[in-house]
Write a protein that holds these residues in place. Structure first.
Motif, PDB file in Angstrom:
ATOM      1  N   PRO A 202       0.765  -1.477   0.097  1.00  0.00           N
ATOM      2  CA  PRO A 202      -0.011   0.147  -0.138  1.00  0.00           C
ATOM      3  C   PRO A 202       0.878   1.229   0.135  1.00  0.00           C
ATOM      4  O   PRO A 202       0.396   2.188  -0.447  1.00  0.00           O
ATOM      5  CB  PRO A 202      -0.710  -0.196   1.238  1.00  0.00           C
ATOM      6  CG  PRO A 202      -0.919  -1.628   1.532  1.00  0.00           C
ATOM      7  CD  PRO A 202       0.502  -2.035   1.097  1.00  0.00           C
ATOM      8  N   ASP A 203       2.112   0.999   0.454  1.00  0.00           N
ATOM      9  CA  ASP A 203       2.943   2.415   0.408  1.00  0.00           C
ATOM     10  C   ASP A 203       3.915   2.188  -0.595  1.00  0.00           C
ATOM     11  O   ASP A 203       4.764   3.094  -0.769  1.00  0.00           O
ATOM     12  CB  ASP A 203       3.865   2.230   1.669  1.00  0.00           C
ATOM     13  CG  ASP A 203       2.890   2.559   2.901  1.00  0.00           C
ATOM     14  OD1 ASP A 203       2.207   3.789   3.043  1.00  0.00           O
ATOM     15  OD2 ASP A 203       2.815   1.818   3.787  1.00  0.00           O
ATOM     16  N   GLN A 204       3.628   1.540  -1.751  1.00  0.00           N
ATOM     17  CA  GLN A 204       4.175   1.345  -3.193  1.00  0.00           C
ATOM     18  C   GLN A 204       5.831   1.251  -2.913  1.00  0.00           C
ATOM     19  O   GLN A 204       6.662   1.600  -3.694  1.00  0.00           O
ATOM     20  CB  GLN A 204       4.241   2.970  -3.882  1.00  0.00           C
ATOM     21  CG  GLN A 204       2.705   3.366  -4.186  1.00  0.00           C
ATOM     22  CD  GLN A 204       2.048   2.261  -4.644  1.00  0.00           C
ATOM     23  OE1 GLN A 204       2.388   1.810  -5.981  1.00  0.00           O
ATOM     24  NE2 GLN A 204       0.889   1.753  -4.278  1.00  0.00           N
ATOM     25  N   ILE A 205       5.914   0.011  -1.814  1.00  0.00           N
ATOM     26  CA  ILE A 205       7.328  -0.179  -1.563  1.00  0.00           C
ATOM     27  C   ILE A 205       7.172  -1.856  -2.096  1.00  0.00           C
ATOM     28  O   ILE A 205       6.774  -2.525  -1.622  1.00  0.00           O
ATOM     29  CB  ILE A 205       7.876  -0.029  -0.211  1.00  0.00           C
ATOM     30  CG1 ILE A 205       7.732   1.240   0.356  1.00  0.00           C
ATOM     31  CG2 ILE A 205       8.967  -0.719  -0.011  1.00  0.00           C
ATOM     32  CD1 ILE A 205       7.927   1.248   1.833  1.00  0.00           C
ATOM     33  N   ARG A 206       8.218  -1.986  -3.177  1.00  0.00           N
ATOM     34  CA  ARG A 206       8.516  -3.150  -3.700  1.00  0.00           C
ATOM     35  C   ARG A 206       9.394  -3.918  -3.002  1.00  0.00           C
ATOM     36  O   ARG A 206      10.351  -3.591  -2.689  1.00  0.00           O
ATOM     37  CB  ARG A 206       8.699  -3.238  -4.971  1.00  0.00           C
ATOM     38  CG  ARG A 206       7.778  -2.799  -6.177  1.00  0.00           C
ATOM     39  CD  ARG A 206       7.535  -1.453  -5.849  1.00  0.00           C
ATOM     40  NE  ARG A 206       6.493  -0.855  -7.150  1.00  0.00           N
ATOM     41  CZ  ARG A 206       6.063   0.321  -7.201  1.00  0.00           C
ATOM     42  NH1 ARG A 206       6.300   1.073  -6.306  1.00  0.00           N
ATOM     43  NH2 ARG A 206       5.311   0.687  -8.211  1.00  0.00           N
ATOM     44  N   VAL A 207       9.017  -5.269  -2.574  1.00  0.00           N
ATOM     45  CA  VAL A 207       9.947  -6.334  -1.837  1.00  0.00           C
ATOM     46  C   VAL A 207      10.298  -7.722  -2.634  1.00  0.00           C
ATOM     47  O   VAL A 207       9.183  -8.271  -3.009  1.00  0.00           O
ATOM     48  CB  VAL A 207       9.491  -6.472  -0.553  1.00  0.00           C
ATOM     49  CG1 VAL A 207      10.248  -7.365   0.612  1.00  0.00           C
ATOM     50  CG2 VAL A 207       9.017  -5.247   0.430  1.00  0.00           C
ATOM     51  N   ASN A 208      11.368  -8.040  -3.075  1.00  0.00           N
ATOM     52  CA  ASN A 208      11.517  -9.122  -3.673  1.00  0.00           C
ATOM     53  C   ASN A 208      12.782  -9.695  -3.407  1.00  0.00           C
ATOM     54  O   ASN A 208      13.735  -9.309  -2.589  1.00  0.00           O
ATOM     55  CB  ASN A 208      11.949  -8.771  -5.246  1.00  0.00           C
ATOM     56  CG  ASN A 208      10.415  -8.173  -5.909  1.00  0.00           C
ATOM     57  OD1 ASN A 208       9.330  -8.729  -6.089  1.00  0.00           O
ATOM     58  ND2 ASN A 208      10.267  -6.981  -6.448  1.00  0.00           N
ATOM     59  N   ALA A 209      12.947 -10.972  -3.745  1.00  0.00           N
ATOM     60  CA  ALA A 209      14.239 -11.790  -3.430  1.00  0.00           C
ATOM     61  C   ALA A 209      14.810 -12.350  -4.719  1.00  0.00           C
ATOM     62  O   ALA A 209      14.217 -12.756  -5.618  1.00  0.00           O
ATOM     63  CB  ALA A 209      13.819 -12.908  -2.424  1.00  0.00           C
TER      64      ALA A 209
END
Length: 281
Positions: A202-209
């Motif tokens: 919702p805060d437009q922070i992308r989290v990937n691995a």
């Protein structure tokens, strides 16, 4: 098509690629930056024009690397920090974000393999040493969580950012080549990445691995890599060889750049087809 048309087409292609993968002047923080995949990732960010904060426990190598990278045009700073120390991580990330007026990308890369295991017998369940277990979990899982928390705290108010965690193919399947603590830490961090992706979306922070397979790095410590040990790893990989750290750079740039704007909660193997082979068996 005239030479002028070719020139216009080439300029348009260059402009498009430059825009899609543009990270110039963004602030990128990389943990475990003094060697191995962390060094390669940091180098890719510097060469792409980002301002980079290098974080590691190895003060001497870190300082040398910062000096080397600083001559390439970007602003490069460094900080000595043990990611297992939550207070130190928070202070390091906050100070770095303040210096560059924010944090755009955090590569959560620091990790350790555990105590050397020289044969299959030493990797048996009954031989797991709890002090080694706690040390590996402390760096690979708790340390990664510490860094993700600190990065999120400075990214969320700005409603933007990217967090990219170095997992492992050992976290996606059983792996007889590594120890229990390493497998457990990497499997756990994969789900932490997915959980964080949902939380921060919702805060437009992308989290990937990124999930590397066998790379030619020094994560195994001071044990020399021999032709025999490399051949053992190579037999597990359809492409028939271990990877060089340079081969992590393309994916790292993709995930740090606008090209990955609709990608979050994903795990990207870089393993020469090893996971595909395991699924086929």
């Amino acid at each position: 098509m005239t030479s002028t048309d070719h020139s216009v087409e080439s300029d348009a292609r260059t402009a498009y690629l430059g825009r899609v993968f543009d990270i110039r002047d963004r602030h990128v923080l990389v943990t475990g930056a003094a060697s191995g995949l962390g060094r390669a990732i940091a180098e890719a960010m510097v060469d792409a024009g980002a301002n980079v904060t290098l974080v590691d426990r190895d003060a001497g190598t870190l300082r040398q690397l910062a000096d080397e990278f600083a001559g390439r045009g970007a602003t490069v700073t460094h900080a000595v920090c043990d990611v297992a120390d939550a207070d130190a991580v928070e202070a390091t990330v906050t100070e770095a974000a303040d210096r560059f007026d924010g944090l755009d990308v955090a590569f959560v890369n620091a990790g350790i393999p555990g105590a050397p295991r020289t044969d299959a017998e030493s990797r048996r369940l009954e031989r797991v040493q709890l002090d080694d277990w706690e040390r590996v979990i402390g760096v690979n899982l708790t340390g990664a969580l510490n860094t993700m928390r600190a990065a999120a705290s400075v990214m969320r108010p700005r409603r933007s950012g990217r967090i990219i965690v170095t997992a492992s193919t050992a976290g996606l399947r059983a792996d007889p080549m590594v120890g229990y603590a390493y497998v457990a830490s990497k499997a756990a961090i994969v789900n932490v990445v997915r959980q964080a992706a949902l939380d921060l979306a919702p805060d437009q922070i992308r989290v990937n691995a990124i999930a590397p397979g066998p790379f030619r790095t020094n994560i195994g410590g001071k044990r020399p890599r021999t032709p025999e040990s490399e051949a053992t790893w190579a037999r597990t990989i359809p492409l028939g060889r271990m990877a060089d750290p340079e081969e992590i750079k393309g994916l790292a740039l993709l995930l740090a750049s606008p090209a990955s704007s609709f990608m979050t909660g994903a795990v990207f193997p870089v393993d020469g087809g090893a996971l595909a082979l395991s699924h086929a068996l």
